[in-house]
Design a protein around this motif. Structure first.
Motif, mmCIF file in Angstrom:
data_model
loop_
_atom_site.group_PDB
_atom_site.id
_atom_site.type_symbol
_atom_site.label_atom_id
_atom_site.label_comp_id
_atom_site.label_asym_id
_atom_site.label_seq_id
_atom_site.Cartn_x
_atom_site.Cartn_y
_atom_site.Cartn_z
ATOM 1 N N LEU A 116 0.831 -1.198 0.000
ATOM 2 C CA LEU A 116 0.000 0.000 0.000
ATOM 3 C C LEU A 116 0.869 1.252 0.000
ATOM 4 O O LEU A 116 1.973 1.252 0.532
ATOM 5 N N SER A 117 0.344 2.298 -0.597
ATOM 6 C CA SER A 117 1.050 3.581 -0.668
ATOM 7 C C SER A 117 0.164 4.686 -0.128
ATOM 8 O O SER A 117 -1.061 4.529 -0.022
ATOM 9 N N ALA A 118 0.788 5.804 0.169
ATOM 10 C CA ALA A 118 0.038 6.980 0.638
ATOM 11 C C ALA A 118 -1.094 7.293 -0.326
ATOM 12 O O ALA A 118 -0.912 7.290 -1.534
ATOM 13 N N GLY A 119 -2.282 7.523 0.234
ATOM 14 C CA GLY A 119 -3.448 7.888 -0.562
ATOM 15 C C GLY A 119 -4.274 6.723 -1.077
ATOM 16 O O GLY A 119 -5.385 6.930 -1.576
ATOM 17 N N PRO A 141 -14.550 2.593 5.139
ATOM 18 C CA PRO A 141 -13.558 3.184 4.241
ATOM 19 C C PRO A 141 -12.513 4.002 5.010
ATOM 20 O O PRO A 141 -12.817 4.639 6.020
ATOM 21 N N ALA A 142 -11.291 3.973 4.511
ATOM 22 C CA ALA A 142 -10.187 4.760 5.054
ATOM 23 C C ALA A 142 -9.199 5.005 3.921
ATOM 24 O O ALA A 142 -9.369 4.490 2.812
ATOM 25 N N VAL A 143 -8.175 5.781 4.223
ATOM 26 C CA VAL A 143 -7.147 6.103 3.243
ATOM 27 C C VAL A 143 -5.794 5.908 3.915
ATOM 28 O O VAL A 143 -5.626 6.222 5.098
ATOM 29 N N MET A 144 -4.835 5.400 3.161
ATOM 30 C CA MET A 144 -3.486 5.230 3.705
ATOM 31 C C MET A 144 -2.870 6.600 3.963
ATOM 32 O O MET A 144 -2.978 7.510 3.140
ATOM 33 N N ALA A 145 -2.223 6.731 5.105
ATOM 34 C CA ALA A 145 -1.570 7.986 5.498
ATOM 35 C C ALA A 145 -0.311 8.210 4.659
ATOM 36 O O ALA A 145 0.136 7.332 3.923
ATOM 37 N N ALA A 146 0.274 9.368 4.807
ATOM 38 C CA ALA A 146 1.457 9.755 4.026
ATOM 39 C C ALA A 146 2.628 8.798 4.220
ATOM 40 O O ALA A 146 3.446 8.617 3.318
ATOM 41 N N ASP A 147 2.718 8.142 5.402
ATOM 42 C CA ASP A 147 3.835 7.232 5.656
ATOM 43 C C ASP A 147 3.638 5.852 5.041
ATOM 44 O O ASP A 147 4.535 5.016 5.068
ATOM 45 N N GLY A 148 2.450 5.578 4.479
ATOM 46 C CA GLY A 148 2.183 4.276 3.870
ATOM 47 C C GLY A 148 1.910 3.178 4.871
ATOM 48 O O GLY A 148 1.724 2.028 4.493
ATOM 49 N N CYS A 149 1.878 3.518 6.160
ATOM 50 C CA CYS A 149 1.616 2.525 7.210
ATOM 51 C C CYS A 149 0.355 2.845 7.992
ATOM 52 O O CYS A 149 -0.455 1.967 8.258
ATOM 53 N N LYS A 158 -8.252 12.471 10.092
ATOM 54 C CA LYS A 158 -7.833 12.067 11.433
ATOM 55 C C LYS A 158 -7.256 10.646 11.402
ATOM 56 O O LYS A 158 -7.794 9.753 10.743
ATOM 57 N N SER A 159 -6.139 10.444 12.127
ATOM 58 C CA SER A 159 -5.527 9.115 12.226
ATOM 59 C C SER A 159 -6.478 8.142 12.907
ATOM 60 O O SER A 159 -7.171 8.510 13.863
ATOM 61 N N LEU A 160 -6.478 6.913 12.417
ATOM 62 C CA LEU A 160 -7.339 5.876 12.976
ATOM 63 C C LEU A 160 -6.489 4.774 13.607
ATOM 64 O O LEU A 160 -5.428 4.435 13.090
ATOM 65 N N THR A 161 -6.971 4.231 14.713
ATOM 66 C CA THR A 161 -6.390 3.022 15.288
ATOM 67 C C THR A 161 -7.288 1.880 14.849
ATOM 68 O O THR A 161 -8.508 1.939 15.017
ATOM 69 N N VAL A 162 -6.676 0.854 14.263
ATOM 70 C CA VAL A 162 -7.480 -0.185 13.632
ATOM 71 C C VAL A 162 -7.073 -1.576 14.096
ATOM 72 O O VAL A 162 -6.011 -1.772 14.671
ATOM 73 N N ARG A 163 -7.952 -2.531 13.796
ATOM 74 C CA ARG A 163 -7.693 -3.941 14.080
ATOM 75 C C ARG A 163 -7.355 -4.728 12.824
ATOM 76 O O ARG A 163 -6.849 -5.840 12.902
ATOM 77 N N ALA A 164 -7.659 -4.174 11.644
ATOM 78 C CA ALA A 164 -7.393 -4.862 10.380
ATOM 79 C C ALA A 164 -7.442 -3.850 9.243
ATOM 80 O O ALA A 164 -8.106 -2.815 9.351
ATOM 81 N N VAL A 165 -6.740 -4.168 8.154
ATOM 82 C CA VAL A 165 -6.683 -3.319 6.960
ATOM 83 C C VAL A 165 -6.804 -4.227 5.734
ATOM 84 O O VAL A 165 -6.166 -5.281 5.678
ATOM 85 N N ARG A 166 -7.599 -3.805 4.763
ATOM 86 C CA ARG A 166 -7.686 -4.547 3.499
ATOM 87 C C ARG A 166 -7.942 -3.576 2.352
ATOM 88 O O ARG A 166 -8.406 -2.451 2.568
ATOM 89 N N ARG A 167 -7.639 -4.021 1.146
ATOM 90 C CA ARG A 167 -8.077 -3.276 -0.025
ATOM 91 C C ARG A 167 -9.590 -3.440 -0.100
ATOM 92 O O ARG A 167 -10.124 -4.429 0.401
ATOM 93 N N PRO A 168 -10.327 -2.489 -0.698
ATOM 94 C CA PRO A 168 -11.798 -2.609 -0.737
ATOM 95 C C PRO A 168 -12.262 -3.979 -1.247
ATOM 96 O O PRO A 168 -11.891 -4.408 -2.333
#
Length: 199
Positions: A116-119, A141-149, A158-168
């Protein structure tokens, strides 16, 4: 994305609480350590040490197994006080049994690439990762932050704290695949983990 640091991921509880998350993290560490070569400093020290009257013995807290793989040192002249990713133990260690890590078993753990990349648009399960996933979690829905992490709310930034991440509509990128075989003790069938000191 999880809001956890390295030491918080180096916790044995992940192997009972969320083993697919634990193995995603340790799979990366195992592969990086075992497939990485010891840097030149190891061979320089080995050369100096073996020229000494009593030779060389390495007592190390490194868990990468590099001293054991250094020419002139080897396992017989290495003490790894924090263990090594080159050995395994049972998650529920009752008898102190350890065995050599099977690289093929580790290679079979299916861990998705974090490409994943920023945006990039993603979907996340919000909340504290310690709560794990239930199978009935809501992906938002969310968006990857500038750091890619990290991930951010697409509307507020606003930064989110999450339990999982996936592509749509895709699969969780933070855990070993649900159908992935996880290491076990060949003798007992018990769940296994790296034989390293965890906090």
């Amino acid at each position: 994305a999880f809001g956890l640091d390295f030491s918080e991921m180096s916790d044995p509880r992940w192997f009972t609480q969320d083993p697919h998350l634990g193995w995603a993290f340790w799979h990366f560490r195992h592969q990086a350590y075992v497939h990485g070569s010891p840097h030149k400093g190891y061979s320089i020290l080995a050369k100096w040490g073996t020229s000494m009257k009593h030779g060389l013995f390495s007592a190390t807290s490194n868990i990468d197994g590099h001293w054991a793989r250094t020419e002139g040192v080897g396992e017989e002249r290495t003490y790894e006080c924090h263990g090594s990713v080159t050995y395994m133990q049972c998650v529920q260690d009752t008898d102190g049994r350890i065995w050599r890590t099977d690289p093929d078993e580790i290679a079979q753990i299916k861990v998705p690439a974090w490409d994943l990349s920023a945006g990039d648009k993603v979907e996340v399960v919000e909340g504290d990762v310690h709560k794990g996933l239930t199978g009935e979690d809501s992906w938002v829905p969310a968006v990857m932050a500038a750091d890619g992490c990290g991930v951010v709310d697409p509307a507020s930034g606003k930064s989110l704290t999450v339990r999982a991440v996936r592509r749509p509509g895709g699969f969780d990128l933070t855990r070993a695949a649900a159908d992935s075989p996880l290491p076990q003790c060949a003798e007992t069938g018990q769940a296994a983990r790296p034989n390293v000191l965890m906090f």
